[in-house]
Each structure stands twice: as structure tokens, then as C-alpha cells.
Design a protein around this motif. Sequence first.
Motif, mmCIF file in Angstrom:
data_model
loop_
_atom_site.group_PDB
_atom_site.id
_atom_site.type_symbol
_atom_site.label_atom_id
_atom_site.label_comp_id
_atom_site.label_asym_id
_atom_site.label_seq_id
_atom_site.Cartn_x
_atom_site.Cartn_y
_atom_site.Cartn_z
ATOM 1 N N SER A 134 0.865 -1.176 0.000
ATOM 2 C CA SER A 134 0.000 0.000 0.000
ATOM 3 C C SER A 134 0.905 1.230 0.000
ATOM 4 C CB SER A 134 -0.920 -0.032 1.217
ATOM 5 O OG SER A 134 -1.725 1.119 1.284
ATOM 6 N N SER A 135 0.730 2.112 0.950
ATOM 7 C CA SER A 135 1.505 3.343 1.047
ATOM 8 C C SER A 135 1.075 4.059 2.310
ATOM 9 C CB SER A 135 1.216 4.233 -0.167
ATOM 10 O OG SER A 135 1.712 5.539 0.016
ATOM 11 N N MET A 136 1.941 4.959 2.794
ATOM 12 C CA MET A 136 1.415 5.826 3.846
ATOM 13 C C MET A 136 0.263 6.650 3.273
ATOM 14 S SD MET A 136 4.320 8.781 4.358
ATOM 15 C CE MET A 136 4.952 9.800 3.013
ATOM 16 N N GLY A 137 0.229 6.746 1.932
ATOM 17 C CA GLY A 137 -0.877 7.401 1.245
ATOM 18 C C GLY A 137 -2.154 6.601 1.248
ATOM 19 N N GLY A 138 -2.161 5.446 1.915
ATOM 20 C CA GLY A 138 -3.390 4.706 2.140
ATOM 21 C C GLY A 138 -4.034 5.080 3.455
ATOM 22 N N LYS A 139 -3.380 5.980 4.188
ATOM 23 C CA LYS A 139 -3.911 6.419 5.480
ATOM 24 C C LYS A 139 -4.008 7.947 5.580
ATOM 25 C CE LYS A 139 -4.475 2.501 7.717
ATOM 26 N NZ LYS A 139 -3.518 2.085 8.741
ATOM 27 N N LEU A 140 -3.418 8.647 4.629
ATOM 28 C CA LEU A 140 -3.478 10.098 4.594
ATOM 29 C C LEU A 140 -3.518 10.541 3.138
ATOM 30 C CD1 LEU A 140 -0.424 11.208 3.684
ATOM 31 C CD2 LEU A 140 0.108 10.524 6.024
ATOM 32 N N TYR A 148 -5.191 8.352 -6.688
ATOM 33 C CA TYR A 148 -4.142 7.454 -6.179
ATOM 34 C C TYR A 148 -4.443 7.067 -4.734
ATOM 35 C CZ TYR A 148 0.227 5.925 -4.123
ATOM 36 O OH TYR A 148 1.169 5.213 -3.430
ATOM 37 N N HIS A 149 -4.751 8.059 -3.907
ATOM 38 C CA HIS A 149 -5.038 7.770 -2.499
ATOM 39 C C HIS A 149 -6.287 6.907 -2.352
ATOM 40 C CE1 HIS A 149 -1.878 10.262 -0.835
ATOM 41 N NE2 HIS A 149 -2.224 11.237 -1.652
ATOM 42 N N GLU A 177 3.309 -0.365 4.223
ATOM 43 C CA GLU A 177 2.987 1.043 3.994
ATOM 44 C C GLU A 177 4.271 1.860 3.864
ATOM 45 O OE1 GLU A 177 -1.211 1.060 6.509
ATOM 46 O OE2 GLU A 177 0.649 1.594 7.532
ATOM 47 N N PRO A 178 4.836 1.912 2.646
ATOM 48 C CA PRO A 178 6.076 2.665 2.458
ATOM 49 C C PRO A 178 5.883 4.163 2.678
ATOM 50 C CG PRO A 178 5.714 1.131 0.645
ATOM 51 C CD PRO A 178 4.439 1.198 1.434
ATOM 52 N N GLY A 250 10.268 3.246 5.742
ATOM 53 C CA GLY A 250 10.660 4.267 4.794
ATOM 54 C C GLY A 250 10.495 5.652 5.385
ATOM 55 N N PHE A 251 11.199 6.610 4.814
ATOM 56 C CA PHE A 251 11.259 7.956 5.375
ATOM 57 C C PHE A 251 9.863 8.556 5.545
ATOM 58 C CE2 PHE A 251 11.590 12.502 5.417
ATOM 59 C CZ PHE A 251 12.673 12.727 6.245
ATOM 60 N N GLY A 252 9.602 9.028 6.746
ATOM 61 C CA GLY A 252 8.405 9.797 7.025
ATOM 62 C C GLY A 252 7.153 9.016 7.337
#
Length: 278
Positions: A134-140, A148-149, A177-178, A250-252
Motif C-alpha cells: 500500500s503506502s502511507m498514502g493509504g492512510k493520509l 491514487y489515495h 505502507e512505504p 521508509g522515510f516519514g
Amino acid sequence: MSSNTKVALVTGASSGIGADTALRLREAGYTVYGAARRVERMTALRDAGVRILGLDVTDEDSVRQAVDSIIRESGRVDVLVNNAGYGSYGSLEDVPLAEARAQIEVNVFGLALLTQLVLPHMRARRSGTVINVSSMGGKLVTPLGGWYHASKYAVEALSDALRMETRQFGINVVVVEPGSIRTEWGAIAAETLKQTSGKGAYAAMAEAVAATLAQSSRPDAKMTSDPSVIGKAIVKAADARRPRTRYRVGFGAGPALFLRRLLPDRAFDFAIRRAFGI
């Protein structure tokens, strides 16, 4: 191949996170199938002992043929890494719905189809691990990345449901969640953004967001992590008897998700606008 050798399938293996993951799983002793549309970009993987598959996750025949080929050759799939995906950026007002559908088709339905076809084989063995990138973009959410989100929020929800559904069969479901990762993803997303919203009402915002996205693809980019941090986390999850449900790496990723939980919506909006200079 030893009957005890575990088999892994990694999608989106032609570059970045997928390529690193395929190599690390191979080094960890797995029989690895690296799958992507651009087979010509996986020569290094083939040379390292990864088995190469041409795969378009939006083409049902292509997906079925790939899974059937693995079962014929190796008889099993122990680990499925759903990594294939891309970022389509632009304002909600500007993005054609055909492009929005294409984003969901790759990032959500492609993942779902491949999972559907692999699960019966995992159930038969009463074991397996599905790892959804997924991505940290799956939570914000960040501006101009709505579709995309939306696709990554969907991956999060499907994974949570799948985890509860498949527990009875001994199958683990993991979400990775990268954070900000140094790959070509950012440059591609930035170019799409400029083409879609680079002119008109959202042009100034698009310029600022595109510059930030493109920066993450530079070899010397600061405030990013190498794809290897994700590959290592995926191998760790694949090897674990009882993996965590989520790996935020991953960063952030950690700080950003903490702030999202902590701050009210408008305060978080303000923080995001400041981060992008808009």
C-alpha cells in the motif's frame, strides 16, 4: 527444486521496490517469480536466478496464464507480493474518469484478481502469506492525488477484510505502507500531474506538488529511503510464522501517520499545505 522450497510471486518486479524484493527473496532461498509488463527490464533478475514472467495485472487472461504457469512448474505459491501499481495525479476536476478507472483497475482490481487466483492454492495447503504493498498514502491524503489515495485506501480496506476471512485457513495477510522511497515512481507521477493539471486553475498547486514528487526520484534525494528498506521488510514478513499486520517503513511513514492520527482534519490540511509550499 526441493519440495520444501517456498515459492514467491512478486508483481511490479521490473524496477524499484518490486525488483529489490524479488532479489532479496531469492537470496533468502525462495523460488521467486518476478512479474511485470516490461520483461526486457528484468534481465538482471533473470541473471540472479529469478524466474521471469510477462504479466499485465489488468488482463485477466495474462494473470490466469501466469498463475497456471507457476502451479505447473512449482506446484505452489507460498508468498504473493502484490506490488504492481502507479500513481495518477491531477485535480479531481481535471482527471478524466477513464484515467481514474485505469488507476483503480491497476492498483485495486489487478491486486484483487491475482489474489483470487492464488488463494485456492494457499487454502489447499492451509498456509501462505499475501503481502499487499500500500503506502502511507493509504492512510493520509495529499492534494492532487485523490484517485491514487483512493486506490490505496481501498487496498487497506480489502486487506483488512481478507485478513479476517483467511485466518481460518492459516493464511497471513500483511500490508506494507512505504513512506517516501527513492524510485522512478515520483518522477512518473510528477509528469502525469503536469500533463493533467499543469495549466488552468490548479497550475500553481500542480507545479509545487510536481516538484516535490520529482525530487523523490533523484539519486541524491534527501528525506527519502532506498527501496531496500521495503524489500527487507517484505522478506521479514514472508519469513515470519506470525507476521505483523502492517509494516510502516521508509522515510516519514511513522511520523506522518502519527500526525494524521493526532491532528484534527484542518490542522493536518495546514501541515500538508506547508510541506508542499502551497
